[in-house]
Design a protein around this motif. Structure first.
Motif, PDB file in Angstrom:
ATOM      1  N   PHE A   1      96.539  13.056  -9.510  1.00 49.29           N
ATOM      2  CA  PHE A   1      96.235  11.997 -10.480  1.00 49.29           C
ATOM      3  C   PHE A   1      97.359  10.976 -10.403  1.00 49.29           C
ATOM      4  O   PHE A   1      98.539  11.338 -10.405  1.00 49.29           O
ATOM      5  CB  PHE A   1      96.154  12.554 -11.907  1.00 49.29           C
ATOM      6  CG  PHE A   1      95.983  11.482 -12.951  1.00 49.29           C
ATOM      7  CD1 PHE A   1      94.732  10.998 -13.264  1.00 49.29           C
ATOM      8  CD2 PHE A   1      97.085  10.945 -13.606  1.00 49.29           C
ATOM      9  CE1 PHE A   1      94.568   9.985 -14.215  1.00 49.29           C
ATOM     10  CE2 PHE A   1      96.939   9.939 -14.551  1.00 49.29           C
ATOM     11  CZ  PHE A   1      95.679   9.463 -14.858  1.00 49.29           C
ATOM     12  N   PHE A   2      97.004   9.692 -10.339  1.00 44.80           N
ATOM     13  CA  PHE A   2      98.018   8.639 -10.220  1.00 44.80           C
ATOM     14  C   PHE A   2      98.245   7.920 -11.546  1.00 44.80           C
ATOM     15  O   PHE A   2      97.295   7.653 -12.292  1.00 44.80           O
ATOM     16  CB  PHE A   2      97.607   7.628  -9.150  1.00 44.80           C
ATOM     17  CG  PHE A   2      97.656   8.191  -7.759  1.00 44.80           C
ATOM     18  CD1 PHE A   2      98.872   8.464  -7.143  1.00 44.80           C
ATOM     19  CD2 PHE A   2      96.485   8.480  -7.074  1.00 44.80           C
ATOM     20  CE1 PHE A   2      98.913   8.997  -5.866  1.00 44.80           C
ATOM     21  CE2 PHE A   2      96.516   9.022  -5.798  1.00 44.80           C
ATOM     22  CZ  PHE A   2      97.739   9.281  -5.183  1.00 44.80           C
ATOM     23  N   CYS A   3      99.519   7.603 -11.794  1.00 46.63           N
ATOM     24  CA  CYS A   3      99.889   6.896 -13.020  1.00 46.63           C
ATOM     25  C   CYS A   3     100.997   5.904 -12.687  1.00 46.63           C
ATOM     26  O   CYS A   3     101.086   5.439 -11.552  1.00 46.63           O
ATOM     27  CB  CYS A   3     100.307   7.893 -14.103  1.00 46.63           C
ATOM     28  SG  CYS A   3     101.589   9.050 -13.562  1.00 46.63           S
ATOM     29  N   ASN A   4     101.864   5.579 -13.649  1.00 46.75           N
ATOM     30  CA  ASN A   4     102.826   4.495 -13.472  1.00 46.75           C
ATOM     31  C   ASN A   4     104.295   4.912 -13.521  1.00 46.75           C
ATOM     32  O   ASN A   4     105.160   4.092 -13.217  1.00 46.75           O
ATOM     33  CB  ASN A   4     102.612   3.426 -14.559  1.00 46.75           C
ATOM     34  CG  ASN A   4     101.179   2.987 -14.649  1.00 46.75           C
ATOM     35  OD1 ASN A   4     100.687   2.273 -13.798  1.00 46.75           O
ATOM     36  ND2 ASN A   4     100.489   3.424 -15.697  1.00 46.75           N
ATOM     37  N   SER A   5     104.592   6.132 -13.909  1.00 43.90           N
ATOM     38  CA  SER A   5     105.989   6.508 -14.121  1.00 43.90           C
ATOM     39  C   SER A   5     106.141   8.016 -14.140  1.00 43.90           C
ATOM     40  O   SER A   5     105.162   8.768 -14.219  1.00 43.90           O
ATOM     41  CB  SER A   5     106.499   5.942 -15.450  1.00 43.90           C
ATOM     42  OG  SER A   5     105.830   6.571 -16.537  1.00 43.90           O
ATOM     43  N   GLY A   6     107.398   8.469 -14.123  1.00 45.73           N
ATOM     44  CA  GLY A   6     107.678   9.887 -14.215  1.00 45.73           C
ATOM     45  C   GLY A   6     107.308  10.472 -15.564  1.00 45.73           C
ATOM     46  O   GLY A   6     106.797  11.595 -15.652  1.00 45.73           O
ATOM     47  N   THR A   7     107.561   9.731 -16.609  1.00 43.38           N
ATOM     48  CA  THR A   7     107.170  10.178 -17.947  1.00 43.38           C
ATOM     49  C   THR A   7     105.674  10.449 -18.012  1.00 43.38           C
ATOM     50  O   THR A   7     105.236  11.486 -18.520  1.00 43.38           O
ATOM     51  CB  THR A   7     107.539   9.115 -18.997  1.00 43.38           C
ATOM     52  OG1 THR A   7     108.953   9.006 -19.076  1.00 43.38           O
ATOM     53  CG2 THR A   7     106.997   9.468 -20.364  1.00 43.38           C
ATOM     54  N   GLU A   8     104.883   9.512 -17.498  1.00 41.94           N
ATOM     55  CA  GLU A   8     103.425   9.679 -17.519  1.00 41.94           C
ATOM     56  C   GLU A   8     102.980  10.834 -16.631  1.00 41.94           C
ATOM     57  O   GLU A   8     102.028  11.553 -16.961  1.00 41.94           O
ATOM     58  CB  GLU A   8     102.756   8.386 -17.078  1.00 41.94           C
ATOM     59  CG  GLU A   8     102.914   7.255 -18.062  1.00 41.94           C
ATOM     60  CD  GLU A   8     102.274   5.970 -17.555  1.00 41.94           C
ATOM     61  OE1 GLU A   8     101.099   5.998 -17.178  1.00 41.94           O
ATOM     62  OE2 GLU A   8     102.981   4.950 -17.520  1.00 41.94           O
ATOM     63  N   ALA A   9     103.666  11.021 -15.503  1.00 34.36           N
ATOM     64  CA  ALA A   9     103.334  12.136 -14.623  1.00 34.36           C
ATOM     65  C   ALA A   9     103.564  13.465 -15.333  1.00 34.36           C
ATOM     66  O   ALA A   9     102.771  14.408 -15.196  1.00 34.36           O
ATOM     67  CB  ALA A   9     104.167  12.061 -13.343  1.00 34.36           C
ATOM     68  N   ASN A  10     104.639  13.542 -16.115  1.00 39.40           N
ATOM     69  CA  ASN A  10     104.919  14.770 -16.864  1.00 39.40           C
ATOM     70  C   ASN A  10     103.959  14.964 -18.029  1.00 39.40           C
ATOM     71  O   ASN A  10     103.583  16.091 -18.352  1.00 39.40           O
ATOM     72  CB  ASN A  10     106.366  14.757 -17.351  1.00 39.40           C
ATOM     73  CG  ASN A  10     107.343  15.068 -16.237  1.00 39.40           C
ATOM     74  OD1 ASN A  10     107.024  15.784 -15.297  1.00 39.40           O
ATOM     75  ND2 ASN A  10     108.553  14.529 -16.323  1.00 39.40           N
ATOM     76  N   GLU A  11     103.572  13.880 -18.679  1.00 40.06           N
ATOM     77  CA  GLU A  11     102.557  13.981 -19.740  1.00 40.06           C
ATOM     78  C   GLU A  11     101.255  14.546 -19.168  1.00 40.06           C
ATOM     79  O   GLU A  11     100.611  15.401 -19.777  1.00 40.06           O
ATOM     80  CB  GLU A  11     102.301  12.603 -20.356  1.00 40.06           C
ATOM     81  CG  GLU A  11     103.446  12.064 -21.199  1.00 40.06           C
ATOM     82  CD  GLU A  11     103.422  12.589 -22.630  1.00 40.06           C
ATOM     83  OE1 GLU A  11     102.375  13.050 -23.100  1.00 40.06           O
ATOM     84  OE2 GLU A  11     104.482  12.534 -23.278  1.00 40.06           O
ATOM     85  N   CYS A  12     100.883  14.057 -18.002  1.00 39.74           N
ATOM     86  CA  CYS A  12      99.677  14.552 -17.340  1.00 39.74           C
ATOM     87  C   CYS A  12      99.819  16.031 -17.012  1.00 39.74           C
ATOM     88  O   CYS A  12      98.879  16.821 -17.208  1.00 39.74           O
ATOM     89  CB  CYS A  12      99.416  13.740 -16.076  1.00 39.74           C
ATOM     90  SG  CYS A  12      98.005  14.318 -15.103  1.00 39.74           S
ATOM     91  N   ALA A  13     100.993  16.425 -16.514  1.00 39.60           N
ATOM     92  CA  ALA A  13     101.232  17.828 -16.170  1.00 39.60           C
ATOM     93  C   ALA A  13     101.099  18.729 -17.393  1.00 39.60           C
ATOM     94  O   ALA A  13     100.518  19.827 -17.318  1.00 39.60           O
ATOM     95  CB  ALA A  13     102.622  17.977 -15.560  1.00 39.60           C
ATOM     96  N   ILE A  14     101.620  18.274 -18.521  1.00 38.46           N
ATOM     97  CA  ILE A  14     101.527  19.030 -19.772  1.00 38.46           C
ATOM     98  C   ILE A  14     100.069  19.215 -20.188  1.00 38.46           C
ATOM     99  O   ILE A  14      99.623  20.317 -20.526  1.00 38.46           O
ATOM    100  CB  ILE A  14     102.326  18.324 -20.884  1.00 38.46           C
ATOM    101  CG1 ILE A  14     103.827  18.407 -20.593  1.00 38.46           C
ATOM    102  CG2 ILE A  14     102.003  18.913 -22.262  1.00 38.46           C
ATOM    103  CD1 ILE A  14     104.680  17.451 -21.408  1.00 38.46           C
ATOM    104  N   LYS A  15      99.320  18.128 -20.154  1.00 35.46           N
ATOM    105  CA  LYS A  15      97.906  18.194 -20.541  1.00 35.46           C
ATOM    106  C   LYS A  15      97.112  19.079 -19.584  1.00 35.46           C
ATOM    107  O   LYS A  15      96.251  19.866 -20.006  1.00 35.46           O
ATOM    108  CB  LYS A  15      97.304  16.783 -20.575  1.00 35.46           C
ATOM    109  CG  LYS A  15      97.788  15.932 -21.735  1.00 35.46           C
ATOM    110  CD  LYS A  15      97.205  14.527 -21.687  1.00 35.46           C
ATOM    111  CE  LYS A  15      95.711  14.513 -21.918  1.00 35.46           C
ATOM    112  NZ  LYS A  15      95.176  13.113 -21.987  1.00 35.46           N
TER     113      LYS A  15
END
Length: 391
Positions: A97-111
Protein backbone atom coordinates in the motif's frame (compact mmCIF):
# COMPACT_ATOMS: atom_id res chain seq x y z
CA UNK A 1 17.69 39.48 2.95
CA UNK A 2 17.11 37.97 6.42
CA UNK A 3 15.29 34.78 5.47
CA UNK A 4 15.67 33.40 9.00
CA UNK A 5 13.35 36.19 10.14
CA UNK A 6 10.66 34.72 7.86
CA UNK A 7 10.74 31.47 9.85
CA UNK A 8 10.31 33.30 13.14
CA UNK A 9 7.48 35.43 11.79
CA UNK A 10 5.50 33.01 9.63
CA UNK A 11 6.26 29.43 10.70
CA UNK A 12 5.11 27.52 13.79
CA UNK A 13 7.83 26.90 16.36
CA UNK A 14 8.04 23.13 15.82
CA UNK A 15 11.78 23.03 15.01
CA UNK A 16 14.96 24.52 16.41
CA UNK A 17 16.35 25.77 13.13
CA UNK A 18 20.09 25.97 12.65
CA UNK A 19 21.22 29.42 11.47
CA UNK A 20 21.53 28.53 7.79
CA UNK A 21 19.30 28.74 4.70
CA UNK A 22 20.14 26.50 1.75
CA UNK A 23 19.51 27.29 -1.90
CA UNK A 24 20.95 24.38 -3.89
CA UNK A 25 22.87 21.12 -3.60
CA UNK A 26 24.85 18.56 -5.57
CA UNK A 27 26.04 15.12 -4.56
CA UNK A 28 26.95 15.31 -0.87
CA UNK A 29 27.29 19.10 -0.78
CA UNK A 30 24.78 21.79 0.22
CA UNK A 31 25.13 25.53 -0.52
CA UNK A 32 23.63 28.40 1.47
CA UNK A 33 22.38 31.84 0.35
CA UNK A 34 25.94 33.19 0.37
CA UNK A 35 27.10 30.15 -1.65
CA UNK A 36 29.07 28.69 1.26
CA UNK A 37 29.61 24.94 0.86
CA UNK A 38 28.55 22.39 3.49
CA UNK A 39 29.22 18.66 3.59
CA UNK A 40 25.97 16.81 4.21
CA UNK A 41 26.13 14.11 6.89
CA UNK A 42 22.33 14.10 7.28
CA UNK A 43 20.95 13.27 3.82
CA UNK A 44 17.76 15.05 4.89
CA UNK A 45 17.42 12.61 7.84
CA UNK A 46 18.10 9.55 5.72
CA UNK A 47 16.11 10.67 2.69
CA UNK A 48 18.71 11.57 0.04
CA UNK A 49 20.25 8.10 -0.25
CA UNK A 50 21.58 8.84 -3.74
CA UNK A 51 22.71 12.32 -2.80
CA UNK A 52 21.43 15.59 -4.22
CA UNK A 53 20.80 16.00 -7.95
CA UNK A 54 21.13 12.35 -9.00
CA UNK A 55 20.86 12.56 -12.79
CA UNK A 56 18.90 9.36 -13.42
CA UNK A 57 16.41 10.09 -10.63
CA UNK A 58 15.95 13.68 -11.81
CA UNK A 59 15.34 12.53 -15.39
CA UNK A 60 12.78 9.93 -14.28
CA UNK A 61 10.87 12.56 -12.28
CA UNK A 62 11.05 15.24 -15.00
CA UNK A 63 9.91 12.83 -17.69
CA UNK A 64 6.93 11.81 -15.58
CA UNK A 65 6.02 15.45 -14.87
CA UNK A 66 5.54 15.91 -18.59
CA UNK A 67 3.31 12.84 -18.83
CA UNK A 68 1.02 12.61 -15.78
CA UNK A 69 1.23 14.28 -12.37
CA UNK A 70 -1.84 12.99 -10.52
CA UNK A 71 -5.01 11.00 -11.08
CA UNK A 72 -6.84 9.52 -8.09
CA UNK A 73 -6.94 6.18 -6.36
CA UNK A 74 -9.96 4.98 -8.34
CA UNK A 75 -7.74 4.51 -11.40
CA UNK A 76 -4.24 3.18 -12.01
CA UNK A 77 -1.06 4.60 -13.51
CA UNK A 78 2.00 2.92 -15.01
CA UNK A 79 4.73 4.10 -12.57
CA UNK A 80 2.88 2.91 -9.47
CA UNK A 81 2.26 -0.51 -10.99
CA UNK A 82 5.92 -0.83 -11.93
CA UNK A 83 6.95 0.25 -8.44
CA UNK A 84 4.51 -2.18 -6.78
CA UNK A 85 5.96 -5.09 -8.74
CA UNK A 86 9.58 -4.14 -8.12
CA UNK A 87 9.23 -3.23 -4.43
CA UNK A 88 7.32 -6.39 -3.46
CA UNK A 89 9.77 -8.62 -5.33
CA UNK A 90 12.99 -7.16 -3.89
CA UNK A 91 11.38 -7.12 -0.42
CA UNK A 92 10.20 -10.75 -0.65
CA UNK A 93 6.66 -9.61 0.19
CA UNK A 94 3.27 -10.13 -1.45
CA UNK A 95 1.41 -6.81 -1.62
CA UNK A 96 1.97 -3.12 -0.93
CA UNK A 97 0.00 0.00 0.00
CA UNK A 98 1.44 3.39 -0.97
CA UNK A 99 1.18 6.58 1.07
CA UNK A 100 3.15 9.80 1.67
CA UNK A 101 5.37 9.35 4.73
CA UNK A 102 6.80 7.02 7.33
CA UNK A 103 4.17 8.01 9.85
CA UNK A 104 1.42 7.04 7.42
CA UNK A 105 3.19 3.79 6.56
CA UNK A 106 3.21 2.89 10.26
CA UNK A 107 -0.43 3.88 10.70
CA UNK A 108 -1.26 1.53 7.84
CA UNK A 109 0.82 -1.24 9.44
CA UNK A 110 -1.06 -0.81 12.73
CA UNK A 111 -4.45 -1.00 11.03
CA UNK A 112 -3.42 -3.96 8.89
CA UNK A 113 -2.21 -5.96 11.90
CA UNK A 114 -5.39 -5.28 13.82
CA UNK A 115 -7.63 -6.08 10.86
CA UNK A 116 -5.90 -9.42 10.29
CA UNK A 117 -6.19 -10.32 13.98
CA UNK A 118 -9.83 -9.24 14.17
CA UNK A 119 -10.77 -11.43 11.20
CA UNK A 120 -8.94 -14.43 12.65
CA UNK A 121 -9.63 -14.08 16.39
CA UNK A 122 -12.45 -11.56 16.78
CA UNK A 123 -12.63 -8.55 19.12
CA UNK A 124 -10.09 -7.81 21.83
CA UNK A 125 -6.88 -9.10 20.26
CA UNK A 126 -5.54 -5.72 19.19
CA UNK A 127 -2.59 -4.76 21.40
CA UNK A 128 0.73 -3.92 19.71
CA UNK A 129 3.99 -4.17 21.65
CA UNK A 130 6.64 -1.56 20.85
CA UNK A 131 10.02 -0.81 22.40
CA UNK A 132 11.20 1.92 24.71
CA UNK A 133 13.34 4.50 22.87
CA UNK A 134 11.55 3.66 19.62
CA UNK A 135 10.19 6.25 17.21
CA UNK A 136 7.32 5.52 14.83
CA UNK A 137 5.86 8.89 13.89
CA UNK A 138 3.93 11.99 14.91
CA UNK A 139 0.28 11.17 14.19
CA UNK A 140 -1.76 10.04 17.17
CA UNK A 141 -1.50 6.25 16.84
CA UNK A 142 2.11 6.23 15.62
CA UNK A 143 3.04 8.68 18.39
CA UNK A 144 1.50 6.42 21.01
CA UNK A 145 3.39 3.52 19.44
CA UNK A 146 6.58 5.55 19.97
CA UNK A 147 8.34 4.48 23.16
CA UNK A 148 9.47 7.95 24.25
CA UNK A 149 7.28 9.41 27.00
CA UNK A 150 8.75 12.88 26.53
CA UNK A 151 7.04 13.09 23.14
CA UNK A 152 3.63 12.13 24.56
CA UNK A 153 3.04 15.04 26.92
CA UNK A 154 0.36 17.58 26.00
CA UNK A 155 -1.39 15.29 23.51
CA UNK A 156 -3.55 12.95 25.59
CA UNK A 157 -5.82 11.06 25.15
CA UNK A 158 -4.17 8.67 22.72
CA UNK A 159 -5.68 5.67 20.94
CA UNK A 160 -5.53 2.55 23.12
CA UNK A 161 -3.84 -0.74 22.41
CA UNK A 162 -0.09 -0.26 22.85
CA UNK A 163 2.49 -1.59 25.32
CA UNK A 164 6.04 -0.22 25.57
CA UNK A 165 8.70 -2.62 26.83
CA UNK A 166 12.41 -2.47 27.56
CA UNK A 167 14.74 -4.05 25.03
CA UNK A 168 15.36 -7.38 26.74
CA UNK A 169 13.85 -10.85 26.16
CA UNK A 170 12.43 -11.20 29.69
CA UNK A 171 10.48 -7.93 29.52
CA UNK A 172 9.16 -8.91 26.11
CA UNK A 173 7.96 -12.32 27.26
CA UNK A 174 6.19 -10.79 30.27
CA UNK A 175 4.34 -8.32 28.03
CA UNK A 176 2.86 -10.99 25.77
CA UNK A 177 -0.69 -12.09 26.54
CA UNK A 178 -3.79 -13.17 24.63
CA UNK A 179 -4.58 -9.55 23.63
CA UNK A 180 -1.35 -9.01 21.68
CA UNK A 181 -1.63 -9.08 17.89
CA UNK A 182 1.76 -7.68 16.84
CA UNK A 183 5.26 -6.66 17.90
CA UNK A 184 6.71 -3.57 16.19
CA UNK A 185 10.48 -3.02 16.06
CA UNK A 186 13.20 -0.98 14.36
CA UNK A 187 16.32 -3.02 13.56
CA UNK A 188 18.28 0.12 14.42
CA UNK A 189 16.54 2.75 16.53
CA UNK A 190 17.43 6.03 14.86
CA UNK A 191 15.81 8.81 16.84
CA UNK A 192 16.26 6.88 20.08
CA UNK A 193 20.06 7.07 19.85
CA UNK A 194 21.14 4.87 16.92
CA UNK A 195 20.68 1.63 18.85
CA UNK A 196 21.03 -1.59 16.83
CA UNK A 197 18.99 -4.39 18.38
CA UNK A 198 20.95 -7.42 19.50
CA UNK A 199 20.66 -10.64 17.51
CA UNK A 200 19.51 -12.39 20.68
CA UNK A 201 16.63 -9.98 21.14
CA UNK A 202 15.53 -10.07 17.49
CA UNK A 203 15.56 -13.86 17.54
CA UNK A 204 13.40 -13.80 20.68
CA UNK A 205 10.91 -11.44 19.00
CA UNK A 206 10.43 -13.84 16.10
CA UNK A 207 10.41 -16.91 18.35
CA UNK A 208 7.64 -15.46 20.52
CA UNK A 209 5.73 -14.28 17.46
CA UNK A 210 5.78 -17.69 15.81
CA UNK A 211 4.80 -19.48 19.00
CA UNK A 212 1.81 -17.20 19.68
CA UNK A 213 0.70 -16.39 16.11
CA UNK A 214 1.72 -12.76 16.63
CA UNK A 215 2.68 -10.58 13.67
CA UNK A 216 6.06 -8.85 13.45
CA UNK A 217 6.14 -5.33 12.02
CA UNK A 218 9.55 -3.97 11.02
CA UNK A 219 9.66 -0.18 10.86
CA UNK A 220 12.32 0.36 8.19
CA UNK A 221 11.55 4.04 7.61
CA UNK A 222 15.04 5.20 8.61
CA UNK A 223 17.19 2.05 8.63
CA UNK A 224 15.78 0.55 5.42
CA UNK A 225 16.56 0.79 1.70
CA UNK A 226 20.33 0.36 1.84
CA UNK A 227 21.13 2.45 4.90
CA UNK A 228 22.76 -0.44 6.81
CA UNK A 229 24.48 -2.02 3.81
CA UNK A 230 21.56 -4.43 3.33
CA UNK A 231 18.28 -3.66 1.59
CA UNK A 232 16.57 -3.62 4.99
CA UNK A 233 17.89 -3.36 8.52
CA UNK A 234 16.28 -6.68 9.47
CA UNK A 235 18.29 -8.41 6.71
CA UNK A 236 21.29 -8.11 9.04
CA UNK A 237 19.55 -10.57 11.38
CA UNK A 238 18.42 -13.23 8.92
CA UNK A 239 14.69 -12.77 9.62
CA UNK A 240 11.62 -11.89 7.55
CA UNK A 241 8.74 -9.90 9.11
CA UNK A 242 5.04 -10.02 8.28
CA UNK A 243 4.78 -6.27 7.65
CA UNK A 244 7.40 -3.72 6.56
CA UNK A 245 6.99 0.05 6.65
CA UNK A 246 9.27 2.18 4.45
CA UNK A 247 9.54 5.84 3.45
CA UNK A 248 12.35 8.46 3.52
CA UNK A 249 14.85 7.10 0.94
CA UNK A 250 12.05 5.59 -1.15
CA UNK A 251 10.95 8.96 -2.49
CA UNK A 252 14.42 10.38 -3.03
CA UNK A 253 13.21 13.73 -1.67
CA UNK A 254 9.59 13.50 -2.75
CA UNK A 255 6.92 12.42 -0.21
CA UNK A 256 6.56 8.66 -0.55
CA UNK A 257 5.87 5.85 1.90
CA UNK A 258 4.80 2.23 1.63
CA UNK A 259 3.53 -0.64 3.76
CA UNK A 260 4.34 -4.15 2.59
CA UNK A 261 2.77 -7.40 3.78
CA UNK A 262 3.49 -11.08 3.34
CA UNK A 263 1.34 -13.82 1.86
CA UNK A 264 -0.84 -14.45 4.91
CA UNK A 265 -1.89 -10.79 5.14
CA UNK A 266 -2.29 -10.07 1.45
CA UNK A 267 -6.10 -10.16 1.57
CA UNK A 268 -6.62 -8.66 5.04
CA UNK A 269 -7.59 -5.22 3.74
CA UNK A 270 -10.85 -5.03 1.84
CA UNK A 271 -12.42 -2.21 -0.16
CA UNK A 272 -12.76 0.90 2.01
CA UNK A 273 -10.51 -0.28 4.86
CA UNK A 274 -7.75 2.21 4.08
CA UNK A 275 -6.82 4.90 1.58
CA UNK A 276 -4.71 7.93 0.69
CA UNK A 277 -5.45 10.72 -1.81
CA UNK A 278 -1.84 11.20 -2.85
CA UNK A 279 -0.61 7.66 -2.16
CA UNK A 280 0.62 6.15 -5.41
CA UNK A 281 1.39 9.48 -7.03
CA UNK A 282 2.95 8.75 -10.46
CA UNK A 283 5.74 11.35 -10.16
CA UNK A 284 6.86 10.05 -6.76
CA UNK A 285 6.56 6.49 -8.02
CA UNK A 286 8.70 7.16 -11.10
CA UNK A 287 11.45 8.51 -8.87
CA UNK A 288 11.10 5.58 -6.44
CA UNK A 289 11.56 3.04 -9.23
CA UNK A 290 14.89 4.66 -10.07
CA UNK A 291 15.92 4.69 -6.40
CA UNK A 292 15.35 0.92 -6.23
CA UNK A 293 17.16 0.37 -9.53
CA UNK A 294 20.31 1.89 -8.06
CA UNK A 295 20.35 0.71 -4.45
CA UNK A 296 19.48 -2.93 -5.20
CA UNK A 297 22.74 -3.41 -7.04
CA UNK A 298 24.85 -5.78 -4.90
CA UNK A 299 28.02 -3.76 -5.39
CA UNK A 300 26.20 -0.64 -4.19
CA UNK A 301 25.21 -2.21 -0.87
CA UNK A 302 28.63 -3.75 -0.37
CA UNK A 303 30.19 -0.30 -0.70
CA UNK A 304 27.81 1.06 1.95
CA UNK A 305 28.92 -1.70 4.35
CA UNK A 306 32.58 -0.88 3.76
CA UNK A 307 31.99 2.80 4.40
CA UNK A 308 30.33 1.90 7.69
CA UNK A 309 33.39 -0.11 8.70
CA UNK A 310 35.55 2.86 7.68
CA UNK A 311 33.66 5.12 10.12
CA UNK A 312 33.98 2.61 12.98
CA UNK A 313 37.70 2.18 12.34
CA UNK A 314 38.21 5.94 12.21
CA UNK A 315 36.95 6.40 15.76
CA UNK A 316 38.61 3.18 16.95
CA UNK A 317 41.96 4.55 15.85
CA UNK A 318 41.30 7.99 17.38
CA UNK A 319 39.92 7.47 20.90
CA UNK A 320 38.82 10.47 22.94
CA UNK A 321 37.91 10.92 26.59
CA UNK A 322 34.73 12.64 25.41
CA UNK A 323 33.48 9.68 23.34
CA UNK A 324 31.58 6.99 25.23
CA UNK A 325 30.62 4.69 22.38
CA UNK A 326 30.38 4.51 18.60
CA UNK A 327 27.58 2.25 17.36
CA UNK A 328 25.43 1.54 14.33
CA UNK A 329 25.38 -0.44 11.11
CA UNK A 330 26.48 0.74 7.68
CA UNK A 331 25.98 4.46 7.16
CA UNK A 332 23.74 4.80 10.20
CA UNK A 333 26.16 5.61 13.01
CA UNK A 334 25.79 7.24 16.41
CA UNK A 335 28.63 8.73 18.43
CA UNK A 336 27.61 8.90 22.09
CA UNK A 337 29.47 11.68 23.87
CA UNK A 338 30.03 13.20 27.31
CA UNK A 339 28.18 16.39 26.52
CA UNK A 340 25.43 17.86 24.37
CA UNK A 341 25.26 16.67 20.79
CA UNK A 342 23.39 19.85 19.85
CA UNK A 343 26.46 21.89 20.81
CA UNK A 344 28.63 19.72 18.55
CA UNK A 345 26.05 20.16 15.79
CA UNK A 346 26.36 23.96 16.03
CA UNK A 347 30.15 23.84 16.22
CA UNK A 348 30.64 21.67 13.13
CA UNK A 349 28.16 23.79 11.19
CA UNK A 350 30.63 26.66 11.48
CA UNK A 351 33.20 24.38 9.79
CA UNK A 352 30.85 23.57 6.92
CA UNK A 353 29.43 20.24 8.11
CA UNK A 354 25.81 19.30 8.73
CA UNK A 355 25.10 16.52 11.26
CA UNK A 356 22.13 15.24 13.25
CA UNK A 357 21.56 14.53 16.93
CA UNK A 358 19.72 11.65 18.60
CA UNK A 359 18.88 10.13 21.97
CA UNK A 360 18.72 12.53 24.91
CA UNK A 361 20.94 15.04 23.08
CA UNK A 362 24.02 12.94 23.78
CA UNK A 363 24.45 11.24 20.38
CA UNK A 364 25.88 12.78 17.23
CA UNK A 365 24.05 10.97 14.43
CA UNK A 366 25.82 10.36 11.12
CA UNK A 367 23.49 9.66 8.15
CA UNK A 368 25.30 10.77 4.99
CA UNK A 369 24.10 10.01 1.47
CA UNK A 370 24.94 6.40 0.59
CA UNK A 371 27.03 7.62 -2.36
CA UNK A 372 29.45 9.56 -0.15
CA UNK A 373 33.15 8.99 -0.91
CA UNK A 374 35.72 7.91 1.67
CA UNK A 375 37.52 11.21 1.11
CA UNK A 376 34.34 13.12 2.01
CA UNK A 377 33.75 10.82 4.97
CA UNK A 378 37.23 11.37 6.31
CA UNK A 379 36.92 15.14 5.98
CA UNK A 380 33.64 15.21 7.91
CA UNK A 381 34.77 12.71 10.55
CA UNK A 382 37.86 14.79 11.30
CA UNK A 383 35.66 17.85 11.85
CA UNK A 384 33.38 15.88 14.20
CA UNK A 385 36.28 14.35 16.10
CA UNK A 386 37.99 17.70 16.62
CA UNK A 387 34.78 19.30 17.91
CA UNK A 388 34.11 16.44 20.33
CA UNK A 389 37.70 16.11 21.54
CA UNK A 390 37.92 19.85 22.21
CA UNK A 391 34.65 20.11 24.15
Amino acid sequence: MNYLHYAEKYMMDTYKYLPVVFTHAKGCKLYDISDKEYLDFTSGIGVMALGHGNKKWTKAVKDQLDKLVHTSNIVLNVPILELAKKLTKVSNMSKVFFCNSGTEANECAIKLARKYSFEKYGKGRNTIITLNRSFHGRTMASLEATGEEELHKYFYPFPEGFKHVDINPTALEKAVDSNVCAIMIEAVQGEGGVNPLSREFVNKVFEIAEKNDILVICDEVQCGLGRTGKLYGFNNYGVQPDIISVAKALGGGLPMGATLCNEKLKNAFKYGDHGSTFGGNPVCAAGAVEILNQITDENFLEKVSKKGIFIKNFFKNKPSKNIREVRGIGLMVGVEINGKASEIQKEVLKKGLLVLTAGTDNVVRILPPLIITKKELEKGLNIIYEAIDNM
